[in-house]
Design an enzyme around this catalytic site. Structure first.
Site, PDB file in Angstrom:
ATOM      1  CB  ILE A  13      41.273  39.793  48.163  1.00 48.79           C
ATOM      2  CG1 ILE A  13      41.377  39.774  46.135  1.00 48.79           C
ATOM      3  CG2 ILE A  13      42.166  39.902  48.631  1.00 48.79           C
ATOM      4  CD1 ILE A  13      41.757  40.997  45.698  1.00 48.79           C
ATOM      5  N   GLY A  14      38.736  37.621  47.354  1.00 54.05           N
ATOM      6  CA  GLY A  14      37.093  37.630  46.859  1.00 54.05           C
ATOM      7  C   GLY A  14      36.535  37.090  45.490  1.00 54.05           C
ATOM      8  CE  LYS A  37      40.911  30.915  38.512  1.00 54.58           C
ATOM      9  NZ  LYS A  37      40.585  31.977  39.279  1.00 54.58           N
ATOM     10  CB  THR A  41      47.079  27.585  39.962  1.00 54.26           C
ATOM     11  OG1 THR A  41      46.841  28.657  40.882  1.00 54.26           O
ATOM     12  CG2 THR A  41      47.828  28.124  39.043  1.00 54.26           C
ATOM     13  CG  ASP A  50      38.602  29.756  41.530  1.00 54.38           C
ATOM     14  OD1 ASP A  50      38.675  29.545  42.311  1.00 54.38           O
ATOM     15  OD2 ASP A  50      39.402  30.755  40.618  1.00 54.38           O
ATOM     16  N   GLY A 110      40.851  36.206  36.506  1.00 57.33           N
ATOM     17  CA  GLY A 110      42.148  36.016  36.318  1.00 57.33           C
ATOM     18  C   GLY A 110      43.386  35.396  37.832  1.00 57.33           C
ATOM     19  N   PRO A 200      29.254  41.577  50.824  1.00 58.53           N
ATOM     20  CG  PRO A 200      27.556  42.041  51.710  1.00 58.53           C
ATOM     21  CD  PRO A 200      27.915  41.498  50.019  1.00 58.53           C
ATOM     22  CG  HIS A 201      33.512  38.375  55.445  1.00 60.32           C
ATOM     23  ND1 HIS A 201      34.655  37.544  55.204  1.00 60.32           N
ATOM     24  CD2 HIS A 201      33.221  37.248  56.884  1.00 60.32           C
ATOM     25  CE1 HIS A 201      34.567  36.579  55.369  1.00 60.32           C
ATOM     26  NE2 HIS A 201      33.507  35.916  56.753  1.00 60.32           N
TER      27      HIS A 201
END
Length: 247
Positions: A13-14, A37, A41, A50, A110, A200-201
């Site tokens: 979800i960003g 982090k 996974t 990430d 997370g 923004p997406h």
């Protein structure tokens, strides 16, 4: 704050892009920033995870990844299937605490939601937040269903005596539907915390210089930016709201 927990209401979800945006704004203010982090996974050894994406987008942050498990599963499950030792909340808190002695801001990102298990004893990101006495930034999706997910996260925080700093929408669509536009007004109420931004997406696909220059436009002053929740919500409620696109 010296430590901030970044948790989603779910996965994909960003969170990472939001973490990068918060880091970019802090770096632009001259702060020393670290990103932790606890468990990566779904990424094979040697492949970028990430924290690598945060470095790419934000720039000069210190990054620490405590564990990596190749299968895209909850950390406890992924560790068990890999025959590896899981990460425990105490380790997360200890690592974040050490980073906080040398940095102005430590962002702990997370994996998935707040109560995803790190180990088979039920340890979660919420437990790490409690040990650190750190506030939690909730990253939520924009559309239908986000109110329930955000309310559940808020309830989990409240029952544990944890503080929700606020909510950031992790991927605001270029053409928001009715649910997304209405959710802007409703999210603070169900979260019991302010709306602190809307990324923004597609922001993660921007050229790096533009990402860093624009990050403050997506985040509220509480996160170092100049995004105005009231104005953004009012604009979104207009039937003639201009399309918000990024290129």
């Amino acid at each position: 704050m010296s430590v901030l927990i970044v948790s989603g209401t779910g996965t994909e979800i960003g969170k990472t892009v939001v973490t990068a945006a918060v880091a970019a704004v802090a770096l632009a203010r001259g702060l020393r920033v670290a990103v932790l982090k606890p468990a990566q996974t779904g990424v094979a050894p040697g492949k970028p995870g990430d924290v690598d994406e945060v470095i790419r987008l934000a720039g000069g942050v210190t990054t620490v990844e405590l564990a990596r498990f190749p299968e895209p599963l909850a950390p406890a499950t992924a560790a068990r299937r890999a025959g590896a030792r899981p990460v425990r909340p105490e380790e997360v808190a200890e690592s974040a605490g050490k980073l906080a002695t040398e940095h102005d801001l430590v962002l702990v990102e997370g994996a998935g939601g707040l109560l995803v298990r790190f180990d088979d004893e039920g340890g979660t990101l919420a437990d790490a937040a409690r040990l650190l006495a750190a506030p939690v930034l909730v990253v939520a999706p924009a559309g239908l269903g986000t109110l329930n997910m955000t309310a559940l996260t808020a309830e989990a925080l409240d029952t544990r005596g944890l503080t929700a700093l606020g909510v950031v929408i992790g991927s605001w669509p270029a053409v928001p539907d009715l649910a997304a536009r209405c959710n802007l007004a409703d999210l603070p109420g169900v979260a019991g915390a302010p709306l602190l931004g809307a990324v923004p997406h597609g922001a993660g696909g921007l050229a790096v210089p533009r990402f860093r220059a624009s990050a403050g436009d997506w985040l509220a002053p509480a996160l170092g930016g100049d995004w105005d929740a009231a104005r953004f919500t009012a604009d979104a409620a207009r039937p003639d709201m201009p399309t918000r696109r990024i290129a």
